[in-house]
Design a protein around this motif. Structure first.
Motif, PDB file in Angstrom:
ATOM      1  N   TYR A   8      10.462 -14.696  -7.113  1.00  0.00           N
ATOM      2  CA  TYR A   8       9.290 -14.398  -6.297  1.00  0.00           C
ATOM      3  C   TYR A   8       8.761 -12.991  -6.573  1.00  0.00           C
ATOM      4  CZ  TYR A   8      10.327 -18.568  -3.574  1.00  0.00           C
ATOM      5  OH  TYR A   8      10.557 -19.853  -3.183  1.00  0.00           O
ATOM      6  N   ALA A   9       7.462 -12.821  -6.324  1.00  0.00           N
ATOM      7  CA  ALA A   9       6.822 -11.509  -6.401  1.00  0.00           C
ATOM      8  C   ALA A   9       5.854 -11.423  -5.230  1.00  0.00           C
ATOM      9  CB  ALA A   9       6.071 -11.341  -7.718  1.00  0.00           C
ATOM     10  N   GLY A  10       5.719 -10.226  -4.689  1.00  0.00           N
ATOM     11  CA  GLY A  10       4.809 -10.073  -3.572  1.00  0.00           C
ATOM     12  C   GLY A  10       4.855  -8.679  -2.975  1.00  0.00           C
ATOM     13  N   THR A  11       4.537  -8.611  -1.683  1.00  0.00           N
ATOM     14  CA  THR A  11       4.452  -7.342  -0.966  1.00  0.00           C
ATOM     15  C   THR A  11       5.143  -7.476   0.388  1.00  0.00           C
ATOM     16  OG1 THR A  11       2.320  -6.900  -2.008  1.00  0.00           O
ATOM     17  CG2 THR A  11       2.844  -5.608  -0.050  1.00  0.00           C
ATOM     18  N   ILE A  12       5.869  -6.438   0.761  1.00  0.00           N
ATOM     19  CA  ILE A  12       6.484  -6.368   2.082  1.00  0.00           C
ATOM     20  C   ILE A  12       5.827  -5.203   2.799  1.00  0.00           C
ATOM     21  CG2 ILE A  12       8.621  -6.019   3.375  1.00  0.00           C
ATOM     22  CD1 ILE A  12      10.106  -7.022   0.809  1.00  0.00           C
ATOM     23  N   SER A  13       5.337  -5.451   4.017  1.00  0.00           N
ATOM     24  CA  SER A  13       4.665  -4.382   4.745  1.00  0.00           C
ATOM     25  C   SER A  13       5.089  -4.382   6.212  1.00  0.00           C
ATOM     26  CB  SER A  13       3.145  -4.515   4.623  1.00  0.00           C
ATOM     27  OG  SER A  13       2.715  -5.791   5.044  1.00  0.00           O
ATOM     28  N   GLY A  14       5.034  -3.203   6.794  1.00  0.00           N
ATOM     29  CA  GLY A  14       5.394  -3.038   8.192  1.00  0.00           C
ATOM     30  C   GLY A  14       4.967  -1.672   8.682  1.00  0.00           C
ATOM     31  N   VAL A  15       5.248  -1.411   9.955  1.00  0.00           N
ATOM     32  CA  VAL A  15       4.868  -0.143  10.571  1.00  0.00           C
ATOM     33  C   VAL A  15       6.108   0.490  11.181  1.00  0.00           C
ATOM     34  CG1 VAL A  15       3.450   0.949  12.348  1.00  0.00           C
ATOM     35  CG2 VAL A  15       2.547  -0.998  11.071  1.00  0.00           C
ATOM     36  N   ILE A  16       6.335   1.769  10.857  1.00  0.00           N
ATOM     37  CA  ILE A  16       7.445   2.536  11.414  1.00  0.00           C
ATOM     38  C   ILE A  16       6.857   3.760  12.102  1.00  0.00           C
ATOM     39  CG2 ILE A  16       9.575   3.795  10.937  1.00  0.00           C
ATOM     40  CD1 ILE A  16       9.885   2.097   8.394  1.00  0.00           C
ATOM     41  N   ASP A  17       7.121   3.870  13.380  1.00  0.00           N
ATOM     42  CA  ASP A  17       6.620   5.004  14.181  1.00  0.00           C
ATOM     43  C   ASP A  17       5.125   5.250  13.974  1.00  0.00           C
ATOM     44  OD1 ASP A  17       9.192   5.469  15.217  1.00  0.00           O
ATOM     45  OD2 ASP A  17       9.710   6.786  13.533  1.00  0.00           O
ATOM     46  N   GLY A  18       4.348   4.176  13.957  1.00  0.00           N
ATOM     47  CA  GLY A  18       2.902   4.291  13.823  1.00  0.00           C
ATOM     48  C   GLY A  18       2.399   4.468  12.405  1.00  0.00           C
ATOM     49  N   THR A  19       3.295   4.579  11.425  1.00  0.00           N
ATOM     50  CA  THR A  19       2.902   4.762  10.029  1.00  0.00           C
ATOM     51  C   THR A  19       3.077   3.454   9.265  1.00  0.00           C
ATOM     52  OG1 THR A  19       3.596   7.064  10.080  1.00  0.00           O
ATOM     53  CG2 THR A  19       3.342   6.066   7.906  1.00  0.00           C
ATOM     54  N   PRO A  20       2.002   2.950   8.631  1.00  0.00           N
ATOM     55  CA  PRO A  20       2.135   1.716   7.846  1.00  0.00           C
ATOM     56  C   PRO A  20       2.855   1.974   6.521  1.00  0.00           C
ATOM     57  CG  PRO A  20      -0.133   2.520   7.771  1.00  0.00           C
ATOM     58  CD  PRO A  20       0.634   3.446   8.682  1.00  0.00           C
ATOM     59  N   TYR A  21       3.734   1.053   6.169  1.00  0.00           N
ATOM     60  CA  TYR A  21       4.459   1.116   4.903  1.00  0.00           C
ATOM     61  C   TYR A  21       4.263  -0.207   4.176  1.00  0.00           C
ATOM     62  CZ  TYR A  21       6.797   5.288   6.609  1.00  0.00           C
ATOM     63  OH  TYR A  21       7.055   6.546   7.062  1.00  0.00           O
ATOM     64  N   SER A  22       4.206  -0.128   2.856  1.00  0.00           N
ATOM     65  CA  SER A  22       4.017  -1.318   2.046  1.00  0.00           C
ATOM     66  C   SER A  22       4.650  -1.087   0.679  1.00  0.00           C
ATOM     67  CB  SER A  22       2.517  -1.589   1.890  1.00  0.00           C
ATOM     68  OG  SER A  22       2.304  -2.746   1.139  1.00  0.00           O
ATOM     69  N   GLY A  23       5.239  -2.131   0.125  1.00  0.00           N
ATOM     70  CA  GLY A  23       5.836  -2.023  -1.201  1.00  0.00           C
ATOM     71  C   GLY A  23       5.778  -3.345  -1.927  1.00  0.00           C
ATOM     72  N   ASP A  24       5.470  -3.292  -3.212  1.00  0.00           N
ATOM     73  CA  ASP A  24       5.411  -4.478  -4.058  1.00  0.00           C
ATOM     74  C   ASP A  24       6.765  -4.704  -4.710  1.00  0.00           C
ATOM     75  OD1 ASP A  24       2.159  -3.463  -5.235  1.00  0.00           O
ATOM     76  OD2 ASP A  24       2.665  -4.703  -3.513  1.00  0.00           O
ATOM     77  N   PHE A  25       7.067  -5.971  -4.978  1.00  0.00           N
ATOM     78  CA  PHE A  25       8.335  -6.291  -5.633  1.00  0.00           C
ATOM     79  C   PHE A  25       8.152  -7.480  -6.557  1.00  0.00           C
ATOM     80  CE2 PHE A  25       8.164  -9.186  -2.116  1.00  0.00           C
ATOM     81  CZ  PHE A  25       8.765 -10.351  -2.593  1.00  0.00           C
ATOM     82  N   ALA A  26       9.106  -7.650  -7.452  1.00  0.00           N
ATOM     83  CA  ALA A  26       9.187  -8.827  -8.309  1.00  0.00           C
ATOM     84  C   ALA A  26      10.658  -9.058  -8.601  1.00  0.00           C
ATOM     85  CB  ALA A  26       8.408  -8.631  -9.598  1.00  0.00           C
ATOM     86  N   GLU A  27      11.125 -10.225  -8.247  1.00  0.00           N
ATOM     87  CA  GLU A  27      12.518 -10.558  -8.540  1.00  0.00           C
ATOM     88  C   GLU A  27      12.675 -10.734 -10.048  1.00  0.00           C
ATOM     89  OE1 GLU A  27      14.743 -13.093  -5.322  1.00  0.00           O
ATOM     90  OE2 GLU A  27      12.911 -14.128  -5.947  1.00  0.00           O
TER      91      GLU A  27
END
Length: 174
Positions: free
Chosen positions: A147-166
């Protein structure tokens, strides 16, 4: 004669000094290159696949994704039989759990296209109200593939996002 001897000595000394400096610079570059090669050989943080965004090296045999320039990392794992993905949140060392105050994080897969909301599933060591593990299900996660894609979330009001590819692993079916 004396003047020519002095001139010869100065020229010889200058050439010797310049040559010595060049050799020293070459040695310094070699040490730097060796250090970088060593880091890559040991699988340090810079050893990423697919545009420098993810690599398989997580403590749960998943793909590590950088969140926030090394401040956080997340690990993508998938259980095809359960049609389930689990994402773990880690600190800069890519292995120490970091519980965050979030009810869910988002997983976007590009092929097959799917969006999965991963809900907080606190581990035993996570404090009340925080989670370092997030789990979600989707029937397309039952497809055995990389799989390949993006994981995103919010920590203490700051958005985080990262792409990956297995990447394919030799030690297990994927």
């Amino acid at each position: 004669m004396k003047l020519s001897t002095i001139v010869f000595s100065v020229v010889a000394l200058s050439l010797f000094t310049l040559t010595g400096c060049k050799q020293e610079s070459a040695t310094t570059v070699s040490k730097t290159e060796s250090h970088e090669d060593l880091d890559h050989a040991e699988g340090e943080h810079d050893d990423h696949s697919v545009a420098g965004h993810g690599h398989a090296a997580g403590p749960n045999d998943g793909t590590i994704v950088d969140w926030g320039g090394g401040k956080f990392h997340v690990e993508f794992t998938v259980d095809h039989d359960k049609q389930e993905s689990t994402v773990y949140v880690f600190g800069p060392d890519e292995k120490s759990a970091v519980p965050i105050d979030a009810e869910a994080i988002d997983l976007s897969i590009s092929d097959p296209v799917m969006q999965v909301t991963l809900k907080a599933a606190p581990q035993d060591s996570d404090p009340a109200g925080k989670a370092s593990r997030f789990i979600g299900n989707h029937e397309k996660l039952g497809v055995v593939q990389e799989y390949a894609g993006t994981i995103s979330g919010v920590i203490d009001g700051t958005p985080y996002s990262g792409d990956f590819a297995e990447e394919a692993h030799d030690d297990h079916d994927h």
